[in-house]
Design a protein around this motif. Sequence first.
Motif, PDB file in Angstrom:
ATOM      1  N   MET A   1     -23.151   9.679  -3.167  1.00  0.00           N
ATOM      2  CA  MET A   1     -23.514  10.709  -4.094  1.00  0.00           C
ATOM      3  C   MET A   1     -24.993  11.061  -3.947  1.00  0.00           C
ATOM      4  O   MET A   1     -25.353  12.171  -4.263  1.00  0.00           O
ATOM      5  CB  MET A   1     -23.240  10.146  -5.462  1.00  0.00           C
ATOM      6  N   ASN A   2     -25.728  10.093  -3.514  1.00  0.00           N
ATOM      7  CA  ASN A   2     -27.134  10.310  -3.296  1.00  0.00           C
ATOM      8  C   ASN A   2     -27.361  11.342  -2.183  1.00  0.00           C
ATOM      9  O   ASN A   2     -28.269  12.152  -2.275  1.00  0.00           O
ATOM     10  CB  ASN A   2     -27.752   8.953  -2.938  1.00  0.00           C
ATOM     11  N   ASN A   3     -26.525  11.282  -1.157  1.00  0.00           N
ATOM     12  CA  ASN A   3     -26.611  12.265  -0.065  1.00  0.00           C
ATOM     13  C   ASN A   3     -26.240  13.655  -0.561  1.00  0.00           C
ATOM     14  O   ASN A   3     -26.761  14.654  -0.068  1.00  0.00           O
ATOM     15  CB  ASN A   3     -25.679  11.860   1.085  1.00  0.00           C
ATOM     16  N   TYR A   4     -25.305  13.643  -1.461  1.00  0.00           N
ATOM     17  CA  TYR A   4     -24.857  14.931  -1.997  1.00  0.00           C
ATOM     18  C   TYR A   4     -26.008  15.636  -2.707  1.00  0.00           C
ATOM     19  O   TYR A   4     -26.216  16.836  -2.538  1.00  0.00           O
ATOM     20  CB  TYR A   4     -23.657  14.704  -2.916  1.00  0.00           C
ATOM     21  N   PHE A   5     -26.780  14.912  -3.536  1.00  0.00           N
ATOM     22  CA  PHE A   5     -27.902  15.524  -4.250  1.00  0.00           C
ATOM     23  C   PHE A   5     -29.027  15.929  -3.296  1.00  0.00           C
ATOM     24  O   PHE A   5     -29.683  16.928  -3.491  1.00  0.00           O
ATOM     25  CB  PHE A   5     -28.446  14.568  -5.320  1.00  0.00           C
ATOM     26  N   ARG A   6     -29.207  15.110  -2.233  1.00  0.00           N
ATOM     27  CA  ARG A   6     -30.225  15.477  -1.255  1.00  0.00           C
ATOM     28  C   ARG A   6     -29.847  16.751  -0.525  1.00  0.00           C
ATOM     29  O   ARG A   6     -30.680  17.615  -0.293  1.00  0.00           O
ATOM     30  CB  ARG A   6     -30.382  14.361  -0.228  1.00  0.00           C
ATOM     31  N   LEU A   7     -28.606  16.844  -0.179  1.00  0.00           N
ATOM     32  CA  LEU A   7     -28.123  18.052   0.502  1.00  0.00           C
ATOM     33  C   LEU A   7     -28.211  19.253  -0.443  1.00  0.00           C
ATOM     34  O   LEU A   7     -28.559  20.356  -0.023  1.00  0.00           O
ATOM     35  CB  LEU A   7     -26.690  17.875   0.989  1.00  0.00           C
ATOM     36  N   THR A   8     -27.921  19.057  -1.668  1.00  0.00           N
ATOM     37  CA  THR A   8     -27.993  20.145  -2.635  1.00  0.00           C
ATOM     38  C   THR A   8     -29.440  20.605  -2.778  1.00  0.00           C
ATOM     39  O   THR A   8     -29.721  21.820  -2.775  1.00  0.00           O
ATOM     40  CB  THR A   8     -27.449  19.685  -4.008  1.00  0.00           C
ATOM     41  N   ARG A   9     -30.345  19.669  -2.855  1.00  0.00           N
ATOM     42  CA  ARG A   9     -31.759  20.045  -2.939  1.00  0.00           C
ATOM     43  C   ARG A   9     -32.202  20.757  -1.659  1.00  0.00           C
ATOM     44  O   ARG A   9     -32.925  21.745  -1.708  1.00  0.00           O
ATOM     45  CB  ARG A   9     -32.636  18.809  -3.154  1.00  0.00           C
ATOM     46  N   TYR A  10     -31.756  20.238  -0.519  1.00  0.00           N
ATOM     47  CA  TYR A  10     -32.128  20.840   0.761  1.00  0.00           C
ATOM     48  C   TYR A  10     -31.598  22.269   0.848  1.00  0.00           C
ATOM     49  O   TYR A  10     -32.323  23.192   1.204  1.00  0.00           O
ATOM     50  CB  TYR A  10     -31.587  19.977   1.910  1.00  0.00           C
ATOM     51  N   PHE A  11     -30.301  22.450   0.515  1.00  0.00           N
ATOM     52  CA  PHE A  11     -29.710  23.795   0.559  1.00  0.00           C
ATOM     53  C   PHE A  11     -30.337  24.714  -0.477  1.00  0.00           C
ATOM     54  O   PHE A  11     -30.542  25.901  -0.224  1.00  0.00           O
ATOM     55  CB  PHE A  11     -28.180  23.737   0.382  1.00  0.00           C
ATOM     56  N   THR A  12     -30.682  24.156  -1.619  1.00  0.00           N
ATOM     57  CA  THR A  12     -31.327  24.954  -2.654  1.00  0.00           C
ATOM     58  C   THR A  12     -32.708  25.395  -2.183  1.00  0.00           C
ATOM     59  O   THR A  12     -33.085  26.567  -2.296  1.00  0.00           O
ATOM     60  CB  THR A  12     -31.451  24.152  -3.970  1.00  0.00           C
ATOM     61  N   ALA A  13     -33.480  24.468  -1.634  1.00  0.00           N
ATOM     62  CA  ALA A  13     -34.821  24.817  -1.148  1.00  0.00           C
ATOM     63  C   ALA A  13     -34.733  25.803   0.016  1.00  0.00           C
ATOM     64  O   ALA A  13     -35.482  26.790   0.091  1.00  0.00           O
ATOM     65  CB  ALA A  13     -35.570  23.546  -0.727  1.00  0.00           C
ATOM     66  N   THR A  14     -33.801  25.547   0.922  1.00  0.00           N
ATOM     67  CA  THR A  14     -33.627  26.436   2.072  1.00  0.00           C
ATOM     68  C   THR A  14     -33.185  27.816   1.599  1.00  0.00           C
ATOM     69  O   THR A  14     -33.654  28.846   2.100  1.00  0.00           O
ATOM     70  CB  THR A  14     -32.594  25.841   3.056  1.00  0.00           C
ATOM     71  N   SER A  15     -32.302  27.848   0.652  1.00  0.00           N
ATOM     72  CA  SER A  15     -31.829  29.132   0.107  1.00  0.00           C
ATOM     73  C   SER A  15     -32.967  29.894  -0.565  1.00  0.00           C
ATOM     74  O   SER A  15     -33.107  31.126  -0.416  1.00  0.00           O
ATOM     75  CB  SER A  15     -30.695  28.918  -0.893  1.00  0.00           C
ATOM     76  N   LEU A  16     -33.801  29.135  -1.303  1.00  0.00           N
ATOM     77  CA  LEU A  16     -34.936  29.786  -1.964  1.00  0.00           C
ATOM     78  C   LEU A  16     -35.910  30.343  -0.927  1.00  0.00           C
ATOM     79  O   LEU A  16     -36.427  31.457  -1.067  1.00  0.00           O
ATOM     80  CB  LEU A  16     -35.661  28.798  -2.888  1.00  0.00           C
ATOM     81  N   VAL A  17     -36.167  29.605   0.131  1.00  0.00           N
ATOM     82  CA  VAL A  17     -37.062  30.088   1.187  1.00  0.00           C
ATOM     83  C   VAL A  17     -36.450  31.313   1.853  1.00  0.00           C
ATOM     84  O   VAL A  17     -37.120  32.331   2.071  1.00  0.00           O
ATOM     85  CB  VAL A  17     -37.364  28.958   2.222  1.00  0.00           C
TER      86      VAL A  17
END
Length: 195
Positions: A1-17
């Motif tokens: 689940m920890n990977n899931y939140f990291r991926l979500t943050r990564y995709f969120t940050a990438t999406s924002l950029v």
Amino acid sequence: MNNYFRLTRYFTATSLVAFTVVAGTLMYFEHRQASFFQNVQASGARMLGGIQNEFVKRADVVARRDLLAVNEQGNVNLTRLFSNALWASDLSPYLAETSTVDFSVCKAMPDVVDAQGKASATPKKKECFKGAGVQLQALATFAPLDARVRETMRDSTIFKIKVYDLHGITVYSTEMAQIGEDKSGTSAWKVTRAG
């Protein structure tokens, strides 16, 4: 689940950029498009202003030309009417009698040439023509012609009448001082004779 939140943050940050880059690009192109249309509108306004100014200038020239042509034609028609009304009764007899006044002595007198090469009559020559003008005014047919001309002018827009002989001598004028003047050397007389 920890990977899931990291991926979500990564995709969120990438999406924002990515969203920021796309939004910035769109804003840049929107600004460029607005500037382009402003330039097109300003250029069009300048062009239309130039066209309007050119039309105004042309209209002004045409209006002046047409007004001058209408007034000239009116003067020609008025002159014809005037001469036709006076020709047989007053003008023709007077013009026939003007041939008794000799202008050849005055014409033979030399002119003075100024520094620019322009010839003008000497005071003696002007006096000679003035004396011939007095002789014209003394003719028997002059007074009846003058009275008739002034009577005809009274209710019209005519303010001056001048009659020249074929040699450019003013044989009649409503301004008495002009009678006897030699206008054969003027550019207006030369143009009239050539036409």
